[in-house]
Design an enzyme around this catalytic site. Structure first.
Site, PDB file in Angstrom:
ATOM      1  N   GLU A 170      -3.695  -2.737   0.509  1.00 22.42           N
ATOM      2  CA  GLU A 170      -4.269  -4.013   0.939  1.00 22.42           C
ATOM      3  C   GLU A 170      -3.275  -5.170   0.824  1.00 22.42           C
ATOM      4  O   GLU A 170      -3.412  -6.196   1.492  1.00 22.42           O
ATOM      5  CB  GLU A 170      -5.523  -4.309   0.119  1.00 22.42           C
ATOM      6  CG  GLU A 170      -6.740  -3.516   0.537  1.00 22.42           C
ATOM      7  CD  GLU A 170      -6.793  -2.118  -0.036  1.00 22.42           C
ATOM      8  OE1 GLU A 170      -7.853  -1.483   0.047  1.00 22.42           O
ATOM      9  OE2 GLU A 170      -5.770  -1.617  -0.565  1.00 22.42           O
ATOM     10  N   ASP A 182     -15.997  -2.640   2.743  1.00 23.79           N
ATOM     11  CA  ASP A 182     -15.426  -1.503   3.465  1.00 23.79           C
ATOM     12  C   ASP A 182     -16.507  -0.607   4.049  1.00 23.79           C
ATOM     13  O   ASP A 182     -16.391  -0.132   5.181  1.00 23.79           O
ATOM     14  CB  ASP A 182     -14.525  -0.686   2.533  1.00 23.79           C
ATOM     15  CG  ASP A 182     -13.120  -1.236   2.466  1.00 23.79           C
ATOM     16  OD1 ASP A 182     -12.942  -2.448   2.713  1.00 23.79           O
ATOM     17  OD2 ASP A 182     -12.188  -0.463   2.173  1.00 23.79           O
ATOM     18  N   ASP A 186      -4.468   4.192  -7.311  1.00 23.05           N
ATOM     19  CA  ASP A 186      -5.348   3.039  -7.533  1.00 23.05           C
ATOM     20  C   ASP A 186      -5.506   2.731  -9.012  1.00 23.05           C
ATOM     21  O   ASP A 186      -5.311   1.600  -9.455  1.00 23.05           O
ATOM     22  CB  ASP A 186      -6.711   3.285  -6.886  1.00 23.05           C
ATOM     23  CG  ASP A 186      -6.644   3.244  -5.370  1.00 23.05           C
ATOM     24  OD1 ASP A 186      -5.683   2.665  -4.837  1.00 23.05           O
ATOM     25  OD2 ASP A 186      -7.538   3.804  -4.727  1.00 23.05           O
TER      26      ASP A 186
END
Length: 433
Positions: free
Chosen positions: A347, A50, A318
């Site tokens: 994702e 990323d 997360d």
């Protein structure tokens, strides 16, 4: 690595883990440093897919930077204003599946006149950006969808000037963060009203703290419903900025200690962190683990048997995924994780993915619109875990090896998105059966 990794059963977890830099902080810091007056040295930058996408995009936009040989330090020459393509032709920037690059760059490239297309991997083209684009258009931005309405890829032509805008807060805090970081560079002041429930509020605190480090303070009401961004401002380099360790990444090792410790110390994040995911440690403590807080590290030691919890985990989406696999090891019934609809636009569709893979290893799972209810199996089953090109699924399900059966993880390289040496770190603190 092959396209899978087989994890042998782990008997005990014990040792120290040095956390990689936070992905969220790394990409925000890169963007702010690039637009600042002066040169900034970023220390402990995350070296991951990323961050590489963000660095490549900044390079293609004409930003000059120098990386250390290990890519953990980066010196950036700020341009002193909003980003603008140097190309006379259309510039196409591919950002993979990096939401922390796509969303902020959509906003950052909406001020100056230009012709830039932002695109990415197929999954990125399924990740909604409607609320961000609508808010930017209210301020004058000229943004075109290139394929499907409301999803990348997009073409950015500039035009954002400021004014009064409203933005939905219910899908992703990245939308609001993106506008907050961009708005001070616009010609006029921006007044932002947040509609609906603001998800993942701690990430807004990260954004505001970073902006303050780069010389801009944003006024807002105590409920985070109204933000005032003074326009025609300039970011000022702090000269040096230390990127904290990633609190989301810490969750896997803290949970491993709670399940099969021993004591684990995660180094690089501590009690003063702005990252909301550090509160994952408090949840483990509530479940029965022993937690010790320090300035630059957190320690977790296995205590009593772990207890189930029923929690709203919207603030820590997360690390809440780590709770889903920790729930396999509780001893008193189901664990329920609530208010996690935004898992569906990450994702992967993480609600479907986690449900599917948890059932493979024997758990009973109820998947709701925005919740999971997980009843642990009497005995965890060995299984081949599909990871959906999603780094967090790979890392979460490594915890299943803390049982007495092996676990096979498909595509372990997907962890390169945020934590390239995750499995090496796990092996370093593992004692096998």
């Amino acid at each position: 690595m092959n396209n899978f990794i087989k994890l042998a059963p782990i008997k005990k977890i014990q040792g120290n883990v040095y956390l990689p830099g936070s992905k969220s902080i790394s990409n925000r810091a890169l963007l702010l440093a690039a637009q600042s007056v002066g040169t900034t040295k970023l220390i402990n930058l995350l070296d991951s897919d990323d961050v590489r996408f963000m660095l490549d995009a900044l390079r293609d936009l004409g930003v000059i930077y120098r990386l250390s040989s290990d890519r953990k330090n980066c010196e950036i020459n700020g341009i002193g204003g909003a980003l603008q393509s140097k190309s006379d032709n259309q510039l196409v920037l591919s950002l993979g599946n990096a939401g922390t690059a796509m969303r902020p760059l959509i906003a950052a490239l909406s001020i100056k006149p230009q012709n830039v297309v932002l695109t990415g991997y197929p999954r990125m083209k399924d990740r909604p950006i409607l609320h961000l684009v609508e808010a930017l258009r209210q301020g004058g931005a000229n943004i075109d969808y290139m394929e499907r309405d409301n999803y990348p890829p997009v073409r950015l032509c500039g035009g954002y000037y400021g004014g009064e805008i409203s933005i939905q807060g219910s899908i992703s805090s990245q939308f609001l963060s993106s506008i907050l970081m961009m708005a001070p560079l616009a010609p006029r002041d921006t007044y932002i009203k947040v509609e609906g429930t603001l998800v993942s509020k701690p990430y807004i605190d990260i954004t505001l703290s970073l902006m303050k480090n780069f010389g801009i303070n944003i006024e807002h009401d105590e409920n985070y419903r109204i933000f005032y961004c003074k326009g025609n401002s300039v970011y000022q380099s702090p000269e040096h900025y230390l990127v904290e360790g990633d609190a989301s990444s810490a969750s896997y090792f803290l949970a491993a200690a709670a399940i099969r410790g021993g004591t684990v110390r995660v180094i690089g994040v501590g009690k003063h962190s702005k990252q909301g995911d550090i509160y994952f440690a408090n949840i483990l403590e509530r479940m029965g683990a022993k937690i010790s807080w320090h300035d630059n590290y957190i320690e977790c030691t296995r205590g009593s048997d772990l207890n189930a919890v029923d929690l709203d985990v919207n603030d820590i989406p997360d690390s809440a995924m780590t709770l889903a696999t920790t729930a396999l090891f509780v001893n008193n019934g189901p664990t329920t994780l609530r208010n996690i609809y935004n898992w569906r636009v990450k994702e992967s569709d993480r609600l479907i993915a986690m449900t599917t893979e948890l059932r493979k290893i024997g758990a009973k799972v109820v998947e709701g619109y925005d919740y999971l209810k997980i009843t642990p199996p009497i005995k965890i089953k060995s299984a081949y875990i599909n990871t959906y090109n999603d780094h967090r699924i790979a890392m979460c399900f490594s915890l299943a090896a803390l049982s007495d059966v092996p676990i096979v993880i498909h595509d372990p390289q997907c962890t390169y998105k945020t934590f390239p040496n995750f499995f090496m770190q796990l092996f370093s603190i593992s004692v096998l059966r």
